[in-house]
Design a protein around this motif. Structure first.
Motif, PDB file in Angstrom:
ATOM      1  N   LYS A 116       1.507  33.792 120.410  1.00  0.00           N
ATOM      2  CA  LYS A 116       1.611  35.193 120.811  1.00  0.00           C
ATOM      3  C   LYS A 116       0.537  36.014 120.100  1.00  0.00           C
ATOM      4  O   LYS A 116      -0.033  36.945 120.656  1.00  0.00           O
ATOM      5  N   VAL A 117       0.292  35.651 118.849  1.00  0.00           N
ATOM      6  CA  VAL A 117      -0.777  36.281 118.065  1.00  0.00           C
ATOM      7  C   VAL A 117      -1.624  35.162 117.482  1.00  0.00           C
ATOM      8  O   VAL A 117      -1.090  34.230 116.872  1.00  0.00           O
ATOM      9  N   ALA A 118      -2.928  35.216 117.704  1.00  0.00           N
ATOM     10  CA  ALA A 118      -3.811  34.160 117.209  1.00  0.00           C
ATOM     11  C   ALA A 118      -3.711  34.070 115.687  1.00  0.00           C
ATOM     12  O   ALA A 118      -3.697  35.097 114.994  1.00  0.00           O
ATOM     13  N   PRO A 119      -3.608  32.845 115.144  1.00  0.00           N
ATOM     14  CA  PRO A 119      -3.506  32.688 113.690  1.00  0.00           C
ATOM     15  C   PRO A 119      -4.715  33.291 112.979  1.00  0.00           C
ATOM     16  O   PRO A 119      -5.846  33.177 113.456  1.00  0.00           O
ATOM     17  N   ARG A 120      -4.439  33.943 111.859  1.00  0.00           N
ATOM     18  CA  ARG A 120      -5.522  34.516 111.064  1.00  0.00           C
ATOM     19  C   ARG A 120      -6.355  33.377 110.463  1.00  0.00           C
ATOM     20  O   ARG A 120      -5.827  32.448 109.872  1.00  0.00           O
ATOM     21  N   GLN A 121      -7.671  33.446 110.632  1.00  0.00           N
ATOM     22  CA  GLN A 121      -8.561  32.420 110.112  1.00  0.00           C
ATOM     23  C   GLN A 121      -9.262  32.910 108.851  1.00  0.00           C
ATOM     24  O   GLN A 121      -9.461  34.119 108.668  1.00  0.00           O
ATOM     25  N   PRO A 122      -9.637  32.003 107.957  1.00  0.00           N
ATOM     26  CA  PRO A 122     -10.300  32.413 106.708  1.00  0.00           C
ATOM     27  C   PRO A 122     -11.587  33.185 106.970  1.00  0.00           C
ATOM     28  O   PRO A 122     -12.373  32.829 107.853  1.00  0.00           O
ATOM     29  N   ILE A 152      -5.877  39.563 103.125  1.00  0.00           N
ATOM     30  CA  ILE A 152      -4.670  40.395 103.187  1.00  0.00           C
ATOM     31  C   ILE A 152      -4.675  41.297 101.950  1.00  0.00           C
ATOM     32  O   ILE A 152      -4.598  40.813 100.826  1.00  0.00           O
ATOM     33  N   LYS A 153      -4.757  42.595 102.155  1.00  0.00           N
ATOM     34  CA  LYS A 153      -4.924  43.524 101.038  1.00  0.00           C
ATOM     35  C   LYS A 153      -3.606  44.050 100.487  1.00  0.00           C
ATOM     36  O   LYS A 153      -3.555  44.553  99.367  1.00  0.00           O
ATOM     37  N   SER A 154      -2.555  43.956 101.246  1.00  0.00           N
ATOM     38  CA  SER A 154      -1.273  44.520 100.826  1.00  0.00           C
ATOM     39  C   SER A 154      -0.491  43.517  99.977  1.00  0.00           C
ATOM     40  O   SER A 154      -0.146  42.416 100.439  1.00  0.00           O
ATOM     41  N   ASN A 155      -0.211  43.883  98.727  1.00  0.00           N
ATOM     42  CA  ASN A 155       0.604  43.023  97.865  1.00  0.00           C
ATOM     43  C   ASN A 155       2.012  42.836  98.426  1.00  0.00           C
ATOM     44  O   ASN A 155       2.639  41.787  98.247  1.00  0.00           O
ATOM     45  N   ARG A 156       2.506  43.863  99.089  1.00  0.00           N
ATOM     46  CA  ARG A 156       3.853  43.789  99.660  1.00  0.00           C
ATOM     47  C   ARG A 156       3.909  42.730 100.757  1.00  0.00           C
ATOM     48  O   ARG A 156       4.878  41.967 100.847  1.00  0.00           O
ATOM     49  N   ILE A 157       2.877  42.678 101.597  1.00  0.00           N
ATOM     50  CA  ILE A 157       2.837  41.673 102.659  1.00  0.00           C
ATOM     51  C   ILE A 157       2.707  40.269 102.065  1.00  0.00           C
ATOM     52  O   ILE A 157       3.387  39.334 102.493  1.00  0.00           O
ATOM     53  N   GLU A 173      -0.989  32.590  96.940  1.00  0.00           N
ATOM     54  CA  GLU A 173      -1.192  34.029  96.743  1.00  0.00           C
ATOM     55  C   GLU A 173      -2.677  34.361  96.703  1.00  0.00           C
ATOM     56  O   GLU A 173      -3.129  35.307  97.367  1.00  0.00           O
ATOM     57  N   ALA A 174      -3.448  33.565  95.953  1.00  0.00           N
ATOM     58  CA  ALA A 174      -4.883  33.827  95.834  1.00  0.00           C
ATOM     59  C   ALA A 174      -5.590  33.649  97.175  1.00  0.00           C
ATOM     60  O   ALA A 174      -6.461  34.445  97.548  1.00  0.00           O
ATOM     61  N   ARG A 175      -5.218  32.627  97.922  1.00  0.00           N
ATOM     62  CA  ARG A 175      -5.881  32.371  99.197  1.00  0.00           C
ATOM     63  C   ARG A 175      -5.555  33.436 100.235  1.00  0.00           C
ATOM     64  O   ARG A 175      -6.409  33.800 101.055  1.00  0.00           O
TER      65      ARG A 175
END
Length: 327
Positions: free
Chosen positions: A61-67, A201-206, A192-194
């Motif tokens: 449904k949503v394309a996976p986020r790639q590095p 991903i900039k949001s610590n909450r996410i 977490e680091a990756r």
């Protein structure tokens, strides 16, 4: 953030009782049912390629986020093959260990479980866009047809963590706990680091939300894989189907069988390793293109004698260990 989170993982650390260990060692499996005179045992890759079903198309449904970038595989110091202590510092370290009687088996759990075995788990399904796949990554994404996504990598890392944890739980209790905790702490700190660097991903909450989801996933996987380990291959295959193949109705049963043989092969090799060899980080996952066949009692004895001869030459205080070389 993660440090507090990872320490909270310790209550779920599971241990096998001595009776459970003996049960595991005598548990019937695909490998133990093979005849010694077998002529054409297939590797997991060969088994998976036997299937002639059309590959399944993965629709997201949503394309996976790639590095968007590539973080160091390990820490900068671990990645540097030339990083080592000077001779003087090594001598000081050996003197401290000898003088204060440090428990080296406990100290070794960090670099072995959190370094060597963590790297083994991470590299199995690691993949980056526009880079050649490793042979093991090809097994998962091309041969087994699993989707290329970060969450799929996590499920494969968890599977390999569990395989190692089975052997770790057979170590003496205080070392068992240390090895498991060091490995799971390192896995989650790396995730977490990756997510922060590679996935941007900039949001610590996410990130924290994803980590909690992965933690829940790990708990469920450990329980379901343990059930399969202590029952039969059908139950273990079902757990692999749910956790690695996402319980897909379109899954190729031959692929599940191939992964089952791969897992049982790793467990068999681990079961034949002494505590000392495993505790020193001597185990490596058997590639999926190789075949593991049962060994004879004579071969077991030869391996045991070779292990003892190897460790007999390791006489530095830092090599001290109470781990058994016979079991």
């Amino acid at each position: 953030m993660l440090r507090t989170y990872s320490r909270a993982c310790s209550p779920w650390t599971r241990h096998l009782s001595r009776s459970s260990i003996l049960s595991f060692q005598s548990k019937p499996s695909i490998l133990k049912n093979l005849k010694q005179e077998q002529e054409a045992t297939e590797s997991p890759i060969e088994m998976a390629k036997d299937s002639h079903l059309a590959p399944v198309e993965h629709h997201f449904k949503v394309a996976p986020r790639q590095p968007t970038t590539k973080a160091p595989f390990l820490s900068e110091q671990e990645d540097d093959p030339n990083a080592h202590l000077s001779t003087f510092k090594q001598k000081i370290g050996q003197w401290v260990i000898s003088t204060f009687g440090m428990d080296m088996d406990k100290s070794r759990s960090g670099p072995v479980a959190g370094g060597i075995y963590f790297a083994e788990c991470k590299r199995q399904a690691l993949i980056y866009p526009d880079e050649p796949m490793s042979d093991t990554a090809k097994f998962y994404y091309q041969t087994l047809g699993l989707p290329v996504s970060f969450s799929q990598q996590v499920s494969i890392i968890i599977l390999h963590y569990w395989i190692l944890s089975v052997r770790m739980r057979a170590l003496p209790f205080k070392y068992s706990k240390q090895y498991q905790q060091k490995l799971v702490d390192r896995i989650f700190s790396d995730l977490e680091a990756r997510m922060s660097t590679e996935l941007a991903i900039k949001s610590n909450r996410i990130i924290e939300g994803y980590l909690k989801d992965f933690h829940t996933q790990l708990l469920g996987c450990v329980l379901s894989y343990d059930e399969g380990l202590m029952t039969d291959d059908v139950t273990l295959a079902s757990a692999l189907w749910r956790n690695v193949f996402s319980a897909s109705d379109d899954v190729d049963v031959r692929h599940v069988e191939a992964l089952l043989v791969y897992v049982r092969s790793q467990l068999y090799v681990l079961n034949k390793m002494s505590d000392r060899a495993f505790g020193f980080g001597k185990f490596r996952f058997v590639p999926p293109d190789q075949v593991v066949t049962p060994i004879s009692k004579h071969q077991e004895e030869l391996i045991r004698e070779k292990t003892k001869a190897e460790f007999a030459q390791m006489t530095q205080p830092s090599h001290q260990s109470v781990l058994s070389m016979d079991e």
